[in-house]
Design a protein around this motif. Structure first.
Motif, PDB file in Angstrom:
ATOM      1  N   MET A   1       0.838  -1.197   0.000  1.00 36.49           N
ATOM      2  CA  MET A   1       0.000   0.000   0.000  1.00 36.49           C
ATOM      3  C   MET A   1       0.874   1.249   0.000  1.00 36.49           C
ATOM      4  O   MET A   1       1.906   1.281   0.660  1.00 36.49           O
ATOM      5  N   LYS A   2       0.452   2.243  -0.737  1.00 41.25           N
ATOM      6  CA  LYS A   2       1.253   3.465  -0.859  1.00 41.25           C
ATOM      7  C   LYS A   2       1.304   4.208   0.466  1.00 41.25           C
ATOM      8  O   LYS A   2       0.298   4.334   1.167  1.00 41.25           O
ATOM      9  N   LYS A   3       2.481   4.716   0.789  1.00 35.99           N
ATOM     10  CA  LYS A   3       2.660   5.471   2.022  1.00 35.99           C
ATOM     11  C   LYS A   3       1.974   6.819   1.926  1.00 35.99           C
ATOM     12  O   LYS A   3       1.988   7.475   0.886  1.00 35.99           O
ATOM     13  N   TYR A   4       1.349   7.234   3.022  1.00 35.77           N
ATOM     14  CA  TYR A   4       0.669   8.527   3.061  1.00 35.77           C
ATOM     15  C   TYR A   4       1.702   9.652   3.035  1.00 35.77           C
ATOM     16  O   TYR A   4       2.708   9.594   3.747  1.00 35.77           O
ATOM     17  N   VAL A   5       1.473  10.671   2.211  1.00 35.62           N
ATOM     18  CA  VAL A   5       2.364  11.831   2.143  1.00 35.62           C
ATOM     19  C   VAL A   5       1.947  12.825   3.223  1.00 35.62           C
ATOM     20  O   VAL A   5       0.809  13.295   3.243  1.00 35.62           O
ATOM     21  N   ALA A   6       2.850  13.136   4.122  1.00 30.88           N
ATOM     22  CA  ALA A   6       2.522  14.002   5.255  1.00 30.88           C
ATOM     23  C   ALA A   6       2.168  15.411   4.802  1.00 30.88           C
ATOM     24  O   ALA A   6       2.691  15.922   3.810  1.00 30.88           O
ATOM     25  N   GLU A   7       1.298  16.046   5.578  1.00 31.31           N
ATOM     26  CA  GLU A   7       0.861  17.407   5.274  1.00 31.31           C
ATOM     27  C   GLU A   7       2.018  18.389   5.367  1.00 31.31           C
ATOM     28  O   GLU A   7       2.752  18.382   6.365  1.00 31.31           O
ATOM     29  N   PRO A   8       2.174  19.271   4.375  1.00 32.49           N
ATOM     30  CA  PRO A   8       3.218  20.295   4.439  1.00 32.49           C
ATOM     31  C   PRO A   8       2.708  21.565   5.123  1.00 32.49           C
ATOM     32  O   PRO A   8       2.963  22.683   4.677  1.00 32.49           O
ATOM     33  N   PHE A   9       1.959  21.404   6.191  1.00 29.84           N
ATOM     34  CA  PHE A   9       1.418  22.543   6.930  1.00 29.84           C
ATOM     35  C   PHE A   9       1.036  22.091   8.340  1.00 29.84           C
ATOM     36  O   PHE A   9       0.926  20.888   8.616  1.00 29.84           O
ATOM     37  N   LYS A  10       0.849  23.068   9.224  1.00 31.09           N
ATOM     38  CA  LYS A  10       0.328  22.808  10.559  1.00 31.09           C
ATOM     39  C   LYS A  10      -1.130  23.228  10.607  1.00 31.09           C
ATOM     40  O   LYS A  10      -1.563  24.099   9.860  1.00 31.09           O
ATOM     41  N   ILE A  11      -1.900  22.611  11.510  1.00 28.51           N
ATOM     42  CA  ILE A  11      -3.316  22.967  11.667  1.00 28.51           C
ATOM     43  C   ILE A  11      -3.421  24.012  12.765  1.00 28.51           C
ATOM     44  O   ILE A  11      -2.996  23.793  13.901  1.00 28.51           O
ATOM     45  N   LYS A  12      -3.986  25.167  12.424  1.00 28.18           N
ATOM     46  CA  LYS A  12      -4.084  26.278  13.368  1.00 28.18           C
ATOM     47  C   LYS A  12      -5.495  26.448  13.925  1.00 28.18           C
ATOM     48  O   LYS A  12      -5.693  27.018  14.992  1.00 28.18           O
ATOM     49  N   MET A  13      -6.498  25.984  13.183  1.00 26.83           N
ATOM     50  CA  MET A  13      -7.884  26.129  13.622  1.00 26.83           C
ATOM     51  C   MET A  13      -8.623  24.847  13.266  1.00 26.83           C
ATOM     52  O   MET A  13      -8.322  24.205  12.264  1.00 26.83           O
ATOM     53  N   VAL A  14      -9.592  24.447  14.098  1.00 28.56           N
ATOM     54  CA  VAL A  14     -10.370  23.248  13.805  1.00 28.56           C
ATOM     55  C   VAL A  14     -11.858  23.584  13.792  1.00 28.56           C
ATOM     56  O   VAL A  14     -12.310  24.538  14.438  1.00 28.56           O
ATOM     57  N   GLU A  15     -12.611  22.796  13.055  1.00 25.04           N
ATOM     58  CA  GLU A  15     -14.064  22.932  12.978  1.00 25.04           C
ATOM     59  C   GLU A  15     -14.677  21.598  13.387  1.00 25.04           C
ATOM     60  O   GLU A  15     -14.439  20.583  12.729  1.00 25.04           O
ATOM     61  N   PRO A  16     -15.456  21.546  14.454  1.00 22.19           N
ATOM     62  CA  PRO A  16     -16.046  20.271  14.887  1.00 22.19           C
ATOM     63  C   PRO A  16     -16.995  19.707  13.825  1.00 22.19           C
ATOM     64  O   PRO A  16     -17.689  20.458  13.129  1.00 22.19           O
ATOM     65  N   ILE A  17     -16.990  18.389  13.679  1.00 21.37           N
ATOM     66  CA  ILE A  17     -17.958  17.721  12.812  1.00 21.37           C
ATOM     67  C   ILE A  17     -18.679  16.647  13.629  1.00 21.37           C
ATOM     68  O   ILE A  17     -18.094  16.053  14.527  1.00 21.37           O
ATOM     69  N   ARG A  18     -19.948  16.428  13.306  1.00 21.99           N
ATOM     70  CA  ARG A  18     -20.802  15.546  14.103  1.00 21.99           C
ATOM     71  C   ARG A  18     -20.951  14.186  13.432  1.00 21.99           C
ATOM     72  O   ARG A  18     -21.115  14.099  12.221  1.00 21.99           O
ATOM     73  N   MET A  19     -20.902  13.151  14.227  1.00 25.17           N
ATOM     74  CA  MET A  19     -21.147  11.797  13.723  1.00 25.17           C
ATOM     75  C   MET A  19     -22.585  11.411  14.041  1.00 25.17           C
ATOM     76  O   MET A  19     -23.034  11.525  15.186  1.00 25.17           O
ATOM     77  N   THR A  20     -23.326  10.979  13.015  1.00 26.74           N
ATOM     78  CA  THR A  20     -24.721  10.581  13.181  1.00 26.74           C
ATOM     79  C   THR A  20     -24.827   9.058  13.231  1.00 26.74           C
ATOM     80  O   THR A  20     -23.898   8.338  12.858  1.00 26.74           O
ATOM     81  N   THR A  21     -25.978   8.576  13.660  1.00 28.90           N
ATOM     82  CA  THR A  21     -26.240   7.137  13.637  1.00 28.90           C
ATOM     83  C   THR A  21     -26.832   6.755  12.285  1.00 28.90           C
ATOM     84  O   THR A  21     -27.354   7.611  11.554  1.00 28.90           O
ATOM     85  N   ARG A  22     -26.781   5.475  11.954  1.00 28.84           N
ATOM     86  CA  ARG A  22     -27.379   5.022  10.698  1.00 28.84           C
ATOM     87  C   ARG A  22     -28.883   5.315  10.675  1.00 28.84           C
ATOM     88  O   ARG A  22     -29.431   5.717   9.643  1.00 28.84           O
ATOM     89  N   GLU A  23     -29.543   5.135  11.819  1.00 26.19           N
ATOM     90  CA  GLU A  23     -30.981   5.399  11.888  1.00 26.19           C
ATOM     91  C   GLU A  23     -31.272   6.862  11.554  1.00 26.19           C
ATOM     92  O   GLU A  23     -32.240   7.172  10.834  1.00 26.19           O
ATOM     93  N   GLU A  24     -30.443   7.762  12.068  1.00 24.85           N
ATOM     94  CA  GLU A  24     -30.607   9.185  11.743  1.00 24.85           C
ATOM     95  C   GLU A  24     -30.407   9.434  10.255  1.00 24.85           C
ATOM     96  O   GLU A  24     -31.159  10.185   9.625  1.00 24.85           O
ATOM     97  N   ARG A  25     -29.394   8.777   9.690  1.00 26.03           N
ATOM     98  CA  ARG A  25     -29.074   9.018   8.287  1.00 26.03           C
ATOM     99  C   ARG A  25     -30.178   8.503   7.357  1.00 26.03           C
ATOM    100  O   ARG A  25     -30.437   9.095   6.312  1.00 26.03           O
ATOM    101  N   VAL A  26     -30.816   7.415   7.734  1.00 25.62           N
ATOM    102  CA  VAL A  26     -31.950   6.916   6.945  1.00 25.62           C
ATOM    103  C   VAL A  26     -33.027   7.985   6.843  1.00 25.62           C
ATOM    104  O   VAL A  26     -33.567   8.256   5.758  1.00 25.62           O
TER     105      VAL A  26
END
Length: 459
Positions: A1-26
């Motif tokens: 498997m191909k090796k992941y190429v590391a990010e050429p940057f640092k993360i300065k800000m984050v945005e939360p993302i929500r995980m839903t249930t399958r029942e919700e997604r239906v």
């Protein structure tokens, strides 16, 4: 498997993302009429709907936001953008607009008369629509290699130059308003186009006196592939490759929301044709705004001028294409069919091969996109018969491809996110025979895939 190429940057800000249930997604999918464009972004975990305008801007671009000149006419940010276009592409004229489809809207009516043809390696959806809205007929002329997702070819996005010339002679050169080259070729799977092919296509267009236009949304990614794959370009700088590519064209349209890594913006570039530029300006003022802002705030112009340079950075492009190659290697190892090799901005899953029991008029690409959302909250989209729509007689067009596109936003998702995506696709592959098709119960006349309503089939 191909090796992941590391990010050429640092993360300065984050945005939360929500995980839903399958029942919700239906329930969310049912409420969205089984159309991913109706889903609320808050209900999506990994959003691969598009790479357009969804990238993360750099600290320099955000600083530029504060420096943007908001003058209605003649602002400094406008002239900064003009200088960037001249420097990077070598074009004398540039008209900013608010996005790529706006560039098409102000350019194509100046090139195409009613009844004329526009011949391209492949038109994307909005490009096809604007050719038709201008009274023209879009004709795709992609190379044969693109039509077999399973085989390898360095430049599957290429124009079939021999077929192009035959079509011009068949239609009559006076009936072909433009020859268009989309780089990279989005509808064929984000596949690159070689300099050799661009040069040969330009020569045919020039021979018959036809305007040659580049759809430059992903010009930087295309240049990176050229550097990696085309003989004689390995030691050239990305910037030099870009300048050569554009030297063969008369004009370009650009959705700057892709390789210029901004959230909003577009450009019409014109090499040296003053009359064409005057015609574009005349279209811009009523549709987009005065020519020195073109539907954009000054801060957007400033960020765009910066992003054009950031998009051609070697380290960034190595990481960018590396993400695609990493995801592609995981899927290939698991036997998942896709347009091979991977494209520059997206993974194009071969839904026709994965779901052979679903016919084109039940939209396998759309069915797979919906299944991805149900499986893991991943939003992707159809690039196939569902997107193609109907012909003028209302008959469903059968696309040459039935793809589900996973477009990766720039500088947004990490290796862990891509692992979630790969695991979801592999899980779906194991139960692919259980997936059902869909039918449309309502659709608009143009660009239906954005707003159509669908229902699942029971059979």
């Amino acid at each position: 498997m191909k090796k992941y190429v590391a990010e050429p940057f640092k993360i300065k800000m984050v945005e939360p993302i929500r995980m839903t249930t399958r029942e919700e997604r239906v329930e969310k999918l049912k409420a969205a009429n089984y159309n991913v464009f109706y889903l609320a972004a808050d209900d999506v975990y990994v959003d691969l709907l598009t790479d357009s305008g969804t990238g993360a801007m750099s600290h320099e671009q955000w600083a530029g936001i504060m420096r943007g000149d908001e003058a209605y006419s003649g602002g400094k940010s406008y002239f900064k953008l003009l200088d960037a276009v001249k420097d990077i592409f070598g074009y004398k004229y540039a008209q900013p607009v608010h996005q790529g489809r706006a560039a098409e809207k102000v350019l194509f009516p100046t090139l195409l008369k009613k009844g004329q043809y526009c011949i391209a390696n492949m038109h994307f959806d909005t490009t096809r629509a604007h050719v038709e809205l201008s009274g023209g007929t879009p004709i795709d002329c992609v190379c044969e290699a693109a039509k077999n997702p399973a085989i390898y070819d360095d430049f599957k996005g290429n124009m079939d130059v021999e077929k192009l010339e035959k079509l011009i002679n068949e239609y009559g050169k006076e009936n072909v308003g433009a020859v268009l080259m989309t780089i990279t070729n989005n509808s064929a799977g984000g596949q690159p186009v070689s300099v050799k092919n661009i040069k040969e296509t330009a020569a045919v267009a020039k021979k018959y006196g036809i305007t040659f236009v580049i759809d430059a949304a992903r010009y930087a990614e295309n240049a990176y592939f050229i550097k990696q794959r085309e003989e004689g370009y390995q030691d050239k700088k990305i910037a030099d490759i870009v300048k050569e590519v554009f030297s063969y064209a008369d004009a370009f349209t650009m959705s700057a929301k892709k390789d210029a890594i901004v959230n909003m913006g577009g450009i019409v570039g014109i090499k040296d044709n003053a009359e064409m530029y005057e015609n574009v300006k005349a279209m811009t003022i009523p549709y987009e705004g005065f020519i020195t802002y073109g539907g954009l705030a000054g801060r957007d112009l400033e960020a765009l001028a910066i992003g054009l340079y950031e998009g051609i950075d070697d380290d960034y492009l190595k990481y960018r294409i590396g993400q695609m190659e990493y995801l592609g290697s995981k899927l290939k190892e698991a036997g998942v069919p896709f347009q091979f090799p991977v494209g520059g901005h997206a993974m194009f899953l071969d839904a026709k091969a994965l779901l052979p029991h679903i016919p084109y008029n039940e939209f396998p690409g759309q069915a797979l996109a919906l299944e991805l959302y149900l499986e893991a909250g991943i939003r992707a989209c159809d690039i196939g018969s569902y997107m193609m729509g109907n012909d003028p007689d209302g008959v469903q067009i059968e696309s040459e491809f039935e793809f589900t596109r996973l477009a990766i936003p720039r500088r947004v998702y990490t290796q862990s996110h891509l692992d979630v995506v790969a695991d979801a696709i592999i899980a779906i592959k194991e139960r692919a025979s259980e997936i059902k098709g869909y039918k449309i119960v309502w659709e608009p006349k143009v660009l239906r895939h954005f707003t159509a309503h669908l229902v699942p089939l029971d059979k």
